[in-house]
Design a protein around this motif. Sequence first.
Motif, PDB file in Angstrom:
ATOM      1  N   GLU A  84      52.268  23.177  39.392  1.00 37.54           N
ATOM      2  CA  GLU A  84      52.770  24.540  39.509  1.00 37.54           C
ATOM      3  C   GLU A  84      54.253  24.489  39.856  1.00 37.54           C
ATOM      4  OE1 GLU A  84      49.179  27.037  41.424  1.00 37.54           O
ATOM      5  OE2 GLU A  84      50.062  25.531  42.738  1.00 37.54           O
ATOM      6  N   GLN A  85      55.020  25.403  39.263  1.00 39.44           N
ATOM      7  CA  GLN A  85      56.449  25.469  39.544  1.00 39.44           C
ATOM      8  C   GLN A  85      56.783  26.826  40.140  1.00 39.44           C
ATOM      9  OE1 GLN A  85      58.510  24.537  35.924  1.00 39.44           O
ATOM     10  NE2 GLN A  85      58.104  22.360  36.138  1.00 39.44           N
ATOM     11  N   PHE A  86      57.670  26.795  41.140  1.00 41.41           N
ATOM     12  CA  PHE A  86      58.111  28.009  41.820  1.00 41.41           C
ATOM     13  C   PHE A  86      59.627  27.999  41.917  1.00 41.41           C
ATOM     14  CE2 PHE A  86      53.954  26.935  43.465  1.00 41.41           C
ATOM     15  CZ  PHE A  86      53.286  28.140  43.465  1.00 41.41           C
ATOM     16  N   GLU A  87      60.214  29.170  41.832  1.00 41.04           N
ATOM     17  CA  GLU A  87      61.622  29.344  42.160  1.00 41.04           C
ATOM     18  C   GLU A  87      61.670  30.201  43.415  1.00 41.04           C
ATOM     19  OE1 GLU A  87      63.946  30.789  38.901  1.00 41.04           O
ATOM     20  OE2 GLU A  87      63.734  28.913  37.803  1.00 41.04           O
ATOM     21  N   PHE A  88      62.643  29.905  44.281  1.00 41.56           N
ATOM     22  CA  PHE A  88      62.740  30.665  45.524  1.00 41.56           C
ATOM     23  C   PHE A  88      64.163  31.130  45.767  1.00 41.56           C
ATOM     24  CE2 PHE A  88      63.565  26.294  46.818  1.00 41.56           C
ATOM     25  CZ  PHE A  88      64.676  26.420  47.642  1.00 41.56           C
ATOM     26  N   VAL A  89      64.252  32.166  46.595  1.00 43.99           N
ATOM     27  CA  VAL A  89      65.522  32.675  47.102  1.00 43.99           C
ATOM     28  C   VAL A  89      65.343  32.720  48.610  1.00 43.99           C
ATOM     29  CG1 VAL A  89      67.090  34.641  47.161  1.00 43.99           C
ATOM     30  CG2 VAL A  89      65.910  34.063  45.042  1.00 43.99           C
ATOM     31  N   ALA A  90      66.238  32.030  49.337  1.00 40.22           N
ATOM     32  CA  ALA A  90      66.128  31.961  50.798  1.00 40.22           C
ATOM     33  C   ALA A  90      67.435  32.399  51.439  1.00 40.22           C
ATOM     34  CB  ALA A  90      65.779  30.544  51.244  1.00 40.22           C
ATOM     35  N   ASP A  91      67.326  33.158  52.514  1.00 37.35           N
ATOM     36  CA  ASP A  91      68.493  33.623  53.256  1.00 37.35           C
ATOM     37  C   ASP A  91      69.258  32.417  53.803  1.00 37.35           C
ATOM     38  OD1 ASP A  91      70.302  34.752  55.064  1.00 37.35           O
ATOM     39  OD2 ASP A  91      68.875  36.243  55.786  1.00 37.35           O
ATOM     40  N   ALA A  92      70.561  32.362  53.511  1.00 38.92           N
ATOM     41  CA  ALA A  92      71.378  31.220  53.935  1.00 38.92           C
ATOM     42  C   ALA A  92      71.616  31.202  55.432  1.00 38.92           C
ATOM     43  CB  ALA A  92      72.714  31.221  53.190  1.00 38.92           C
ATOM     44  N   SER A  93      71.516  32.341  56.104  1.00 43.29           N
ATOM     45  CA  SER A  93      71.800  32.364  57.539  1.00 43.29           C
ATOM     46  C   SER A  93      70.576  32.055  58.395  1.00 43.29           C
ATOM     47  CB  SER A  93      72.394  33.716  57.952  1.00 43.29           C
ATOM     48  OG  SER A  93      71.470  34.748  57.713  1.00 43.29           O
ATOM     49  N   THR A  94      69.364  32.264  57.845  1.00 50.66           N
ATOM     50  CA  THR A  94      68.157  32.022  58.638  1.00 50.66           C
ATOM     51  C   THR A  94      67.186  31.044  57.996  1.00 50.66           C
ATOM     52  OG1 THR A  94      66.961  33.849  57.609  1.00 50.66           O
ATOM     53  CG2 THR A  94      68.251  34.356  59.593  1.00 50.66           C
ATOM     54  N   GLY A  95      67.278  30.866  56.686  1.00 46.28           N
ATOM     55  CA  GLY A  95      66.323  30.024  55.968  1.00 46.28           C
ATOM     56  C   GLY A  95      65.059  30.761  55.575  1.00 46.28           C
ATOM     57  N   THR A  96      64.979  32.053  55.869  1.00 47.90           N
ATOM     58  CA  THR A  96      63.805  32.852  55.545  1.00 47.90           C
ATOM     59  C   THR A  96      63.666  33.011  54.033  1.00 47.90           C
ATOM     60  OG1 THR A  96      64.073  34.108  57.590  1.00 47.90           O
ATOM     61  CG2 THR A  96      62.704  35.107  55.889  1.00 47.90           C
ATOM     62  N   ILE A  97      62.448  32.815  53.529  1.00 47.15           N
ATOM     63  CA  ILE A  97      62.193  32.977  52.107  1.00 47.15           C
ATOM     64  C   ILE A  97      62.167  34.469  51.785  1.00 47.15           C
ATOM     65  CG2 ILE A  97      60.579  32.574  50.214  1.00 47.15           C
ATOM     66  CD1 ILE A  97      59.532  30.162  51.815  1.00 47.15           C
ATOM     67  N   LEU A  98      63.069  34.900  50.896  1.00 48.06           N
ATOM     68  CA  LEU A  98      63.108  36.294  50.479  1.00 48.06           C
ATOM     69  C   LEU A  98      62.266  36.527  49.233  1.00 48.06           C
ATOM     70  CD1 LEU A  98      66.931  36.950  50.966  1.00 48.06           C
ATOM     71  CD2 LEU A  98      65.066  37.529  52.523  1.00 48.06           C
ATOM     72  N   GLU A  99      62.200  35.517  48.368  1.00 46.40           N
ATOM     73  CA  GLU A  99      61.376  35.589  47.157  1.00 46.40           C
ATOM     74  C   GLU A  99      60.822  34.216  46.848  1.00 46.40           C
ATOM     75  OE1 GLU A  99      62.863  37.303  43.557  1.00 46.40           O
ATOM     76  OE2 GLU A  99      63.824  38.947  44.626  1.00 46.40           O
ATOM     77  N   LEU A 100      59.604  34.194  46.338  1.00 49.75           N
ATOM     78  CA  LEU A 100      58.965  32.963  45.861  1.00 49.75           C
ATOM     79  C   LEU A 100      58.176  33.353  44.623  1.00 49.75           C
ATOM     80  CD1 LEU A 100      58.385  29.940  46.402  1.00 49.75           C
ATOM     81  CD2 LEU A 100      56.358  30.691  47.655  1.00 49.75           C
ATOM     82  N   ASN A 101      58.663  32.926  43.468  1.00 51.67           N
ATOM     83  CA  ASN A 101      58.075  33.340  42.200  1.00 51.67           C
ATOM     84  C   ASN A 101      57.520  32.133  41.454  1.00 51.67           C
ATOM     85  OD1 ASN A 101      58.998  36.082  42.489  1.00 51.67           O
ATOM     86  ND2 ASN A 101      61.029  35.329  42.001  1.00 51.67           N
ATOM     87  N   ALA A 102      56.272  32.280  40.966  1.00 50.36           N
ATOM     88  CA  ALA A 102      55.649  31.241  40.137  1.00 50.36           C
ATOM     89  C   ALA A 102      56.259  31.310  38.754  1.00 50.36           C
ATOM     90  CB  ALA A 102      54.154  31.448  40.072  1.00 50.36           C
ATOM     91  N   GLN A 103      56.554  30.148  38.179  1.00 50.46           N
ATOM     92  CA  GLN A 103      57.126  30.046  36.831  1.00 50.46           C
ATOM     93  C   GLN A 103      56.011  29.657  35.869  1.00 50.46           C
ATOM     94  OE1 GLN A 103      60.470  30.892  36.249  1.00 50.46           O
ATOM     95  NE2 GLN A 103      60.082  31.591  38.316  1.00 50.46           N
ATOM     96  N   ASN A 104      55.878  30.420  34.823  1.00 48.69           N
ATOM     97  CA  ASN A 104      54.856  30.124  33.808  1.00 48.69           C
ATOM     98  C   ASN A 104      55.471  29.233  32.734  1.00 48.69           C
ATOM     99  OD1 ASN A 104      52.987  31.789  35.092  1.00 48.69           O
ATOM    100  ND2 ASN A 104      53.768  33.595  34.039  1.00 48.69           N
TER     101      ASN A 104
END
Length: 105
Positions: A84-104
């Motif tokens: 399974e492949q995922f792309e993520f977007v994480a806040d640079a100041s806290t490391g909190t995951i803002l988005e985690l999307n599965a790639q088809n």
Amino acid sequence: MNWKTFLLGTVAGFAAGYATKQILDQSSNPSPDKVLAQVKETVKKDGNIYGSWILMKPENYKKNNLDYEVYKGGITRNTEGKREQFEFVADASTGTILELNAQND
């Protein structure tokens, strides 16, 4: 100068440097490597990590009318023999995951 004074000054210098480093580490943003490690720790709960990447330069990002500085990256994991492949977007100041999307594929 005697050795006791020199040694005392050296110890005081190291102590001040160490304390300053600790304060700066707590108040600064996490490095991209630390953010990637946090994301990997979250994603690996459901399967073994096969590969990962992160862009080292933060980007501007807008979500829900809020502006963020973020790191973007990706994770590949194996779950029950399936990759399974995922792309993520994480806040640079806290490391909190803002988005985690599965790639088809």
